[in-house]
Motif scaffolding. Structure first.
Motif, PDB file in Angstrom:
ATOM      1  N   THR A 264       0.838  -1.191   0.000  1.00 19.31           N
ATOM      2  CA  THR A 264       0.000   0.000   0.000  1.00 19.31           C
ATOM      3  C   THR A 264       0.876   1.245   0.000  1.00 19.31           C
ATOM      4  O   THR A 264       1.714   1.418   0.862  1.00 19.31           O
ATOM      5  CB  THR A 264      -0.928   0.015   1.235  1.00 19.31           C
TER       6      THR A 264
ATOM      7  N   SER B 158       1.134   5.682  -0.475  1.00 20.87           N
ATOM      8  CA  SER B 158       0.451   6.955  -0.214  1.00 20.87           C
ATOM      9  C   SER B 158      -0.456   6.901   1.009  1.00 20.87           C
ATOM     10  O   SER B 158      -1.475   7.583   1.068  1.00 20.87           O
ATOM     11  CB  SER B 158      -0.354   7.405  -1.435  1.00 20.87           C
ATOM     12  N   ARG B 159      -0.104   6.110   1.993  1.00 22.63           N
ATOM     13  CA  ARG B 159      -0.921   6.014   3.204  1.00 22.63           C
ATOM     14  C   ARG B 159      -0.874   7.281   4.031  1.00 22.63           C
ATOM     15  O   ARG B 159      -1.788   7.553   4.801  1.00 22.63           O
ATOM     16  CB  ARG B 159      -0.476   4.812   4.029  1.00 22.63           C
TER      17      ARG B 159
ATOM     18  N   HIS C 290      -1.412  10.160   3.137  1.00 27.56           N
ATOM     19  CA  HIS C 290      -2.575  10.959   2.765  1.00 27.56           C
ATOM     20  C   HIS C 290      -3.865  10.132   2.791  1.00 27.56           C
ATOM     21  O   HIS C 290      -4.897  10.619   3.220  1.00 27.56           O
ATOM     22  CB  HIS C 290      -2.383  11.563   1.375  1.00 27.56           C
ATOM     23  N   SER C 291      -3.805   8.889   2.350  1.00 28.29           N
ATOM     24  CA  SER C 291      -5.028   8.097   2.192  1.00 28.29           C
ATOM     25  C   SER C 291      -5.692   7.767   3.527  1.00 28.29           C
ATOM     26  O   SER C 291      -6.916   7.677   3.586  1.00 28.29           O
ATOM     27  CB  SER C 291      -4.751   6.810   1.413  1.00 28.29           C
TER      28      SER C 291
ATOM     29  N   ASP D  94      -7.614  10.865   4.350  1.00 28.57           N
ATOM     30  CA  ASP D  94      -8.714  10.985   3.389  1.00 28.57           C
ATOM     31  C   ASP D  94      -9.859  10.035   3.735  1.00 28.57           C
ATOM     32  O   ASP D  94     -11.036  10.409   3.626  1.00 28.57           O
ATOM     33  CB  ASP D  94      -8.228  10.709   1.964  1.00 28.57           C
TER      34      ASP D  94
END
Length: 102
Positions: free
Chosen positions: A81, A83-84, A86-87, A90
Motif C-alpha cells: 500500500t 500513499s498512506r 494521505h489516504s 482521506d
C-alpha cells in the motif's frame, strides 16, 4: 509500505530544541522521502529500509555534538500500500463527510 512516526532530540540541551529539530528536518528533507512534520514529531513514508536509513541518518547528524539523544518511534507496516500518509486521513474525512484539520 511503512509509516513511521518519530521524535528525536538531545534531552540534555534544555527547552530550546528547535535548532536540533531543524538539523534533523534538513536530513529528512534532503533524503527525498515522503514526510509530514507535526508539532510532536515527523512521519515518514517509504519502504522499511528507506525509513530506517533516514532515522539512522538523523541520529548521525546529532551524534557528533550531543552526548544524549532521545527518540520515540512508532511504525505501521502494510504490504503493497502506497500513499498512506494521505489516504488514511482521506478515508476518515470521507466517513465524516468533511475536511478536518491536518
Amino acid at each position: 509500505m511503512v509509516l513511521l512516526e518519530f521524535a528525536m532530540n538531545p534531552p540534555d540541551r534544555g527547552d530550546g530544541l528547535s535548532a536540533y529539530v531543524a538539523r534533523i528536518l534538513d536530513v529528512i528533507d534532503r533524503s527525498g522521502i515522503t514526510y509530514r512534520l507535526t508539532p510532536m514529531g515527523t512521519i515518514l513514508e517509504g519502504s522499511f529500509d528507506e525509513v530506517m536509513q533516514v532515522v539512522g541518518d538523523c541520529f548521525r547528524a546529532l551524534e557528533p555534538d550531543c552526548e544524549r539523544i532521545g527518540m520515540n518511534l512508532k511504525m505501521d507496516y502494510r504490504a503493497g500500500t502506497a500513499s498512506r500518509l494521505h489516504s488514511k486521513v482521506d478515508a476518515v474525512q470521507r466517513h465524516l463527510g468533511r475536511k478536518v484539520q491536518t
